[in-house]
Design an enzyme around this catalytic site. Structure first.
Site, mmCIF file in Angstrom:
data_model
loop_
_atom_site.group_PDB
_atom_site.id
_atom_site.type_symbol
_atom_site.label_atom_id
_atom_site.label_comp_id
_atom_site.label_asym_id
_atom_site.label_seq_id
_atom_site.Cartn_x
_atom_site.Cartn_y
_atom_site.Cartn_z
ATOM 1 N N ALA A 164 -2.378 -3.624 -12.672
ATOM 2 C CA ALA A 164 -2.022 -2.374 -13.346
ATOM 3 C C ALA A 164 -3.201 -1.416 -13.433
ATOM 4 O O ALA A 164 -4.332 -1.762 -13.071
ATOM 5 C CB ALA A 164 -1.468 -2.682 -14.722
ATOM 6 N N HIS A 165 -2.954 -0.244 -13.953
ATOM 7 C CA HIS A 165 -3.951 0.830 -14.041
ATOM 8 C C HIS A 165 -5.147 0.428 -14.900
ATOM 9 O O HIS A 165 -5.007 -0.201 -15.931
ATOM 10 C CB HIS A 165 -3.329 2.113 -14.581
ATOM 11 C CG HIS A 165 -2.597 1.970 -15.871
ATOM 12 N ND1 HIS A 165 -2.662 2.888 -16.878
ATOM 13 C CD2 HIS A 165 -1.760 1.007 -16.323
ATOM 14 C CE1 HIS A 165 -1.923 2.509 -17.882
ATOM 15 N NE2 HIS A 165 -1.348 1.389 -17.576
ATOM 16 N N ASN A 166 -6.318 0.805 -14.404
ATOM 17 C CA ASN A 166 -7.574 0.607 -15.124
ATOM 18 C C ASN A 166 -7.991 -0.855 -15.308
ATOM 19 O O ASN A 166 -8.895 -1.147 -16.085
ATOM 20 C CB ASN A 166 -7.546 1.305 -16.495
ATOM 21 C CG ASN A 166 -7.413 2.806 -16.360
ATOM 22 O OD1 ASN A 166 -6.311 3.340 -16.382
ATOM 23 N ND2 ASN A 166 -8.530 3.472 -16.172
#
Lengths: 341, 341, 341
Positions: free
Chosen positions: C237-239
């Site tokens: 997922a993001h980050n």
């Protein structure tokens, strides 16, 4: 429009009601429509049957039903009869049998009769296609892949080099067949990937759903036996061997070199660790993790998976556990009191 | 470069500090940069706020903060204010509104204004596109698909025939919409696949992440209600009905014919078995397996899923179980001694 | 055909037997073939060794083996020696180093020496490719993507704009790199998606298997450290920040902003919740759900994950739980009897 008697003849059934009734399409039993035909499985839904708006219903030979004025076709297997009826009422479009001018194909392509190669496909050298093969738009077929007759590959499928695919196989969009497996050899903090020189054999009548991955074997082959059916988003690792007629539901993962027998059923999101054997006819409940080999015929569940009956008894017991802690605390106090006396 | 007061006006906020401060870009609060603006959610991070290098921060109307000399914009919903600020500082590129010369499109394509069809897409006959639709490179759109205005389909998406997609839908790369569901009828060791004559209806403002699969209905339709948001690698089986505004995290699987109400939240890797109903507002914790219908408003977890509070109590009790076995053994010995006396 | 002594020299090994033996190919130890070479890991398989049909075997320096008349090459790391032997016997095809005429590429493409861009790829403006890069058929590379030397991207991969990919990275088919993360801000029943202005950094020598998804950062970047290896169908997922040399097996999901140290191992189908930290060298058993931060060096399992030894003891205890309920019932009855007396 075809008559009920026409359908009954095609599916080997007996009409109860008006054999000359005209049928235009199939429909659901619950959201039925006039002029349409639906089906009723043995398992029930008699209330829905009583209220259906469909004009005809395919039902089991021996099922007792309330009178609702609908025309029935009695058959041995209503679901199978209904499948045949769909094919009658919604005949599949004949394949065009042409190579689209945007397809990238070499002159040396060996291909049978009536092959359809869709737009923007890429087919590398050495590929051999049987009769009536369909390759969907944007799909990639690597060098020396062999694809049997009647096989249908949907859009945006990726098939790496030197893969063997049988007859009447169906591969849905986004699936990836033949990437190197996840075999690593680590030394000094460096993970070396094993170059995979093995291949994949996919038997006749196999179904591979959308966005599945099947990795090629390290040296030997990864094998999917004939009649085995895979749902979507399934991961089959390198050198896995799957027998005939297995049913594998969505999001299952099978780790490297594990062997499944024939007619194994894996429910959704099951995981199978590597290097184990699953016997014929084993059923694994959804979300289970199989951590060791399983004998033929077992029904297992849990993480790690164990006999399903045992698992159920443990689940029931766990619900009583918070209260059990209190009960044991009470007993300890009682014993303490006795000892004081 | 825009001023803080310009941003404050756009996001309906009040400036605290220098309204003429020039802002060049957005940044994180933690890794802030001079000349940039970040945001602080209500949940805390006050220490990070105190040390931030960003020049301005969007904060909650009522939050108490340490003095750090930064310019603040106070708003009702900082995260939402920040989203609007991103749109201000990083305006989206206007679509070109052209059909690339490598796109394979029939003359009969019905399409609204300002439609972008990227390179190497394949769009079959009967497709209808609304205004401002974007189709990414390598995507495939099957026969008779309808796509509403403002919908964006990224690269290498596969959409089978006869699918209905609403307005402002976003579909990320690799997703597969409309494959036949995993419906099998077995007889004599042969698994016959159900031909799926149903379709899919995707409501307005739906998000479908990358590498998702949504299967078409057997006869009726698979439905994803408006405002429902799907993360990546999600599997939605045939005839599933999902209500409005649901949030479904990555790697969730929903089996055939299950029905979700409105504003249901499914955390990551949840599995939902087939033919059950999940009420409005239900929350399912990550990794859970929902095996039976759930009433509206419940918060459930576990395999099989149950009330989350119960589950937590059982988890706590299980940690005490190895010791409990010893305690019961001790009690048994004590009882034995008493009985001897 | 090459001699055993030639192989031994290449892999720094000592020959035991006939150094002039001619070897044509690699084979498995179990399904060995005459004229071929296989390998034996330290872990055993001595029975298979005794019966092998392969003519030569790469074995550990110090392993004691039964006499079977085969020629041995003794090395420090047989698996690594075998990898080198595969490269000797099956040399990789040299890349053609050409841009296929159906590839959609702008004139401004900056590209190193010997770059292969396959048929039907789409490469947008601003892309920079190092030397010896391979882009497979049907892949999409968005604006301003940078790809380092020796990197290989297979067919039908989708890479969104502004992504940084290191040297010698391998990305298998169907993977999606750079979609916006699943960040939603809800207000009044509307879920607003966070526009993601961050990017992704993929280090040197990273492996990304088939049908993986890596989302871009919201503002900062999602990071995959050098030498980290991802199997198939993984969701990052993001980050998320992943350190160096991690090994992540199939169908793992890592939620937003979580941080993995170096040399972390995640077995198949593991889930990691968002915003936690996993220390260096942590090992997570398959199917586990990690719900909180984990210190370096721990081996954890379960849902939620805990110390693996504890988990095993609890699993053993749970199997005794149904019987324990009966034992406690017995004790209660005994106490009741005592109290009556």
């Amino acid at each position: 429009l075809i008559t009920v008697s026409h359908i009954a003849q095609a599916i080997d059934g007996q009409v109860e009601g008006d054999p000359e009734l005209l049928i235009s399409d199939v429909c659901e039993l619950k959201n039925g429509s006039e002029g349409c035909i639906s089906y009723l499985t043995q398992q029930g839904f008699k209330d829905i049957f009583a209220d259906t708006d469909s004009s005809a219903v395919i039902v089991d030979q021996n099922i007792q039903l309330p009178q609702n004025g609908k025309t029935l076709i009695r058959v041995n297997n209503p679901a199978l009869g209904f499948i045949k009826t769909i094919h009658l009422l919604r005949p599949q479009v004949k394949l065009i049998g042409e190579i689209h001018n945007t397809a990238v194909v070499t002159e040396k392509l060996v291909s049978g009769a009536n092959v359809t190669i869709s737009a923007n496909t890429v087919i590398e050298v050495g590929v051999v296609l049987g009769d009536d093969v369909y390759i969907g738009p944007g799909s990639f077929i690597g060098q020396n892949v062999q694809i049997g007759s009647g096989t249908r590959i949907e859009a945006n499928v990726s098939i790496y080099h030197d893969i063997y695919i049988g007859n009447n196989v169906h591969i849905d969009s986004g699936s990836v067949i033949g990437a190197d497996g996840f075999g690593l050899v680590s030394e000094g903090g460096i993970h070396h990937r094993f170059p995979h020189v093995g291949s994949i054999e996919i038997g006749n009548d196999v179904l591979i759903g959308a966005n599945c991955c099947i990795d090629r074997g390290t040296i030997g082959n990864t094998i999917v036996g004939e009649q085995t059916k895979l749902d979507n988003q399934i991961q089959i690792a390198h050198n896995v061997q799957i027998g005939k007629g297995c049913i594998i539901a969505g999001q299952v993962g099978i780790a490297g070199s594990s062997v499944l027998g024939n007619y194994v059923t894996l429910a959704g999101q099951v995981g199978i660790v590597g290097h184990i054997e699953i016997g014929d006819g084993v059923v694994v409940a959804s979300k289970s993790a199989v951590m060791q080999s399983v004998e033929a015929g077992c029904f297992i569940s849990g993480i790690p998976a164990q006999d399903h009956g045992e698992k159920r008894r443990q689940d029931v017991a766990i619900k009583k556990l918070p209260e059990l802690l209190k009960r044991v605390k009470y007993l300890e106090n009682e014993i303490k009191k006795f000892k004081k006396d």
